[in-house]
Structures are given as C-alpha cells and as structure tokens.
Write a protein that holds these residues in place. Structure first.
Motif, PDB file in Angstrom:
ATOM      1  N   ARG A 253      36.845  25.951  35.770  1.00 54.48           N
ATOM      2  CA  ARG A 253      37.138  27.167  36.523  1.00 54.48           C
ATOM      3  C   ARG A 253      38.556  27.114  37.101  1.00 54.48           C
ATOM      4  N   LEU A 254      38.941  25.968  37.652  1.00 61.34           N
ATOM      5  CA  LEU A 254      40.275  25.844  38.242  1.00 61.34           C
ATOM      6  C   LEU A 254      41.372  26.032  37.196  1.00 61.34           C
ATOM      7  N   LEU A 255      41.171  25.454  36.025  1.00 59.71           N
ATOM      8  CA  LEU A 255      42.154  25.629  34.944  1.00 59.71           C
ATOM      9  C   LEU A 255      42.249  27.082  34.509  1.00 59.71           C
ATOM     10  N   SER A 256      41.132  27.785  34.536  1.00 60.17           N
ATOM     11  CA  SER A 256      41.158  29.197  34.140  1.00 60.17           C
ATOM     12  C   SER A 256      41.961  30.032  35.130  1.00 60.17           C
ATOM     13  N   TYR A 257      41.969  29.652  36.399  1.00 61.10           N
ATOM     14  CA  TYR A 257      42.759  30.377  37.391  1.00 61.10           C
ATOM     15  C   TYR A 257      44.258  30.283  37.073  1.00 61.10           C
ATOM     16  N   PHE A 258      44.695  29.059  36.791  1.00 62.37           N
ATOM     17  CA  PHE A 258      46.115  28.870  36.510  1.00 62.37           C
ATOM     18  C   PHE A 258      46.507  29.517  35.188  1.00 62.37           C
ATOM     19  N   SER A 259      45.621  29.444  34.201  1.00 65.60           N
ATOM     20  CA  SER A 259      45.938  30.048  32.896  1.00 65.60           C
ATOM     21  C   SER A 259      46.005  31.563  32.985  1.00 65.60           C
ATOM     22  N   SER A 260      45.087  32.162  33.765  1.00 58.43           N
ATOM     23  CA  SER A 260      45.101  33.601  33.904  1.00 58.43           C
ATOM     24  C   SER A 260      46.303  34.094  34.696  1.00 58.43           C
ATOM     25  N   SER A 261      46.755  33.266  35.669  1.00 58.00           N
ATOM     26  CA  SER A 261      47.921  33.659  36.452  1.00 58.00           C
ATOM     27  C   SER A 261      49.182  33.610  35.632  1.00 58.00           C
TER      28      SER A 261
END
Length: 262
Positions: A253-261
């Motif tokens: 989930r944390l990696l998805s936040y950075f990737s989406s940003s």
C-alpha cells in the motif's frame, strides 16, 4: 470315613493349593523378575528451532502456492473477498483457542494466499513491478528485525508486549472507524487516501508489524528454552505468517502511494 468331594478337590487344585512347592531356583527367578510396569506412553518431545523453521516453510509455502495459483487463474475480487473472510475466521479460531492444529493453520495460509494473490495481481496491473518491490521490502524488514533481535538491540519485555498489543488494537480501531467514515465522507479520516496522513499511517503500521515480529522471535526463543511441546512450533509458524502478511500488505500500500503520486 469321610467321602471325598471331587468338585471341591478340583477347585483346590485349580487354585494352586495342591500344586507342588516351587524350587529354590524358581523362587529366585520369581524374585529377579521385573515388577509390573504400566503401558509406556509416547515419549514427550520438546520443540526445537528446526521444528519452527520447517513448520514456517510449510505454512508460508502453502500461502505462496495459493497466491501464485490465484494470480495465474485470475481469481475474481469477489472470490478473493470470500477467501479473506474464511482466512479471518480461521485466524481468529487459531488465535483465541491457541490451536496448534496443522489443518487450521495451513487452511488459513491457503485462503489468505488466495486473497493476497488476487490483491497483488490487481496492484501489479496498475503499477508494474510493485509486487516484487513489496516482497523485497518485506524480506528486508524480516532480516532487519531478526538482526535487531539477535544483537539484543531491542529487548522484549512484558511492558513492551502490552504496548504493542495496545497499539495494534488502537490501529485496528482506527481502520474500522476510517472504513465507516468513508461511507459518509470521501476518504474517511484520510488514513487510506494516499495523502500525507495515509503515508504516515502506513509507515506506522509497518513499524507495528516489525514489533510483532520481535514478539514472534521472542516467543520462539522462550518456547525452545522452556521446552515447549513440539506442536507449539505450529503456533510460532502461524504468528510469523500473520506478521509477514501484515507487513507485506502495508508495504504494498505504501509503495502504491508513492507510485500514484509520481
């Protein structure tokens, strides 16, 4: 002259009254014979570190195989949610009853694997390479916590156990409140919307999962030292699997936040 009763005579002989006296050698053999011993019970075997390693590989292996099968078969999200519910029920049964039943624990791993495989496939479809990054991140967290525990940088104490459990209850409560609030306010409390608060919350959840790994390592060490039954290794494997699943999902989930940003 009294008559001889043949029935009485036979009863005396059958009882041994009319038998000849044993010889000195027979008496010595009777004396040397071992006394009565009750039927032997299965030998108790204490848990070893190898027991934990083997059971952990079996449990995690079942989870990985189920996840790979769910990914390959492209299991629908509906089926994955059903598998997650079954895994939750089995996990609660094992946790609250302290069961060491291999069928329950491997069953949990299988259903949890179906859920993880489907979720991972969905994330990978949106962000290429995120799953392998999450796996590596989880492995690094495991290795780091093991090193910290082995070097005694952080010691597990009863007070620490209470704090970790209290933090876990609070975190799960926040997740539930955020879920309910999401029905009325977009994003709920903002714990899972990808913003700054969501990033901080996921990082805290990863840290909490690492503390649970510390408790798992301490439980294994104490079990080996105190001679816990060998079947307790299944409980240790279950605890390690729970902690690693927790960390993996939060890293994903944390990696998805950075990737989406980006």
């Amino acid at each position: 002259m009294q008559s001889r009763n043949p029935v009485f005579s036979r009863s005396r002989q059958s009882a041994g009254w009319g038998a000849p006296a044993p010889s000195p050698d027979q008496l010595q053999n009777m004396y040397d014979a071992p006394s009565y011993a009750p039927p032997t019970q299965p030998a108790f075997r204490a848990m070893t570190l190898d027991d934990v390693v083997v059971r952990s590989f079996m449990t995690l292996g079942t989870l990985v195989v189920a996840a790979a099968a769910a990914w390959y078969l492209d299991v629908s999200p509906g089926v994955a949610i059903g598998a997650a519910i079954v895994a939750l029920v089995l996990g609660l049964i094992v946790s609250f009853t302290q069961s060491s039943n291999p069928a329950l624990i491997l069953g949990y791993a299988a259903f949890e694997g179906v859920f993880l495989g489907t979720i991972s496939s969905l994330f990978e479809g949106q962000i290429s390479g995120i799953v392998i990054q999450a796996v590596l991140g989880t492995a690094m967290a495991f290795g780091g916590v093991l090193a910290v525990y082995t070097l005694r940088i952080v010691r597990v104490t009863p007070k620490m156990v209470r704090y970790v459990i209290a933090a876990a209850v609070a975190a799960l409560g926040l997740i539930l409140v955020n879920l309910v609030a999401g029905f009325f306010v977009p994003g709920g409390l903002g714990l899972r919307d990808g913003g700054t608060l969501a990033i901080v919350f996921s990082a805290a959840m990863i840290l909490l999962g690492c503390f649970f790994l510390l408790l798992d390592f301490d439980s294994i060490e104490q079990g080996v030292k105190q001679g816990a039954p060998a079947k307790f290794a299944w409980q240790c494997a279950f605890g390690l699997t729970l902690s690693l699943v927790w960390i993996y999902l939060e890293v994903l989930r944390l990696l998805s936040y950075f990737s989406s940003s980006d």
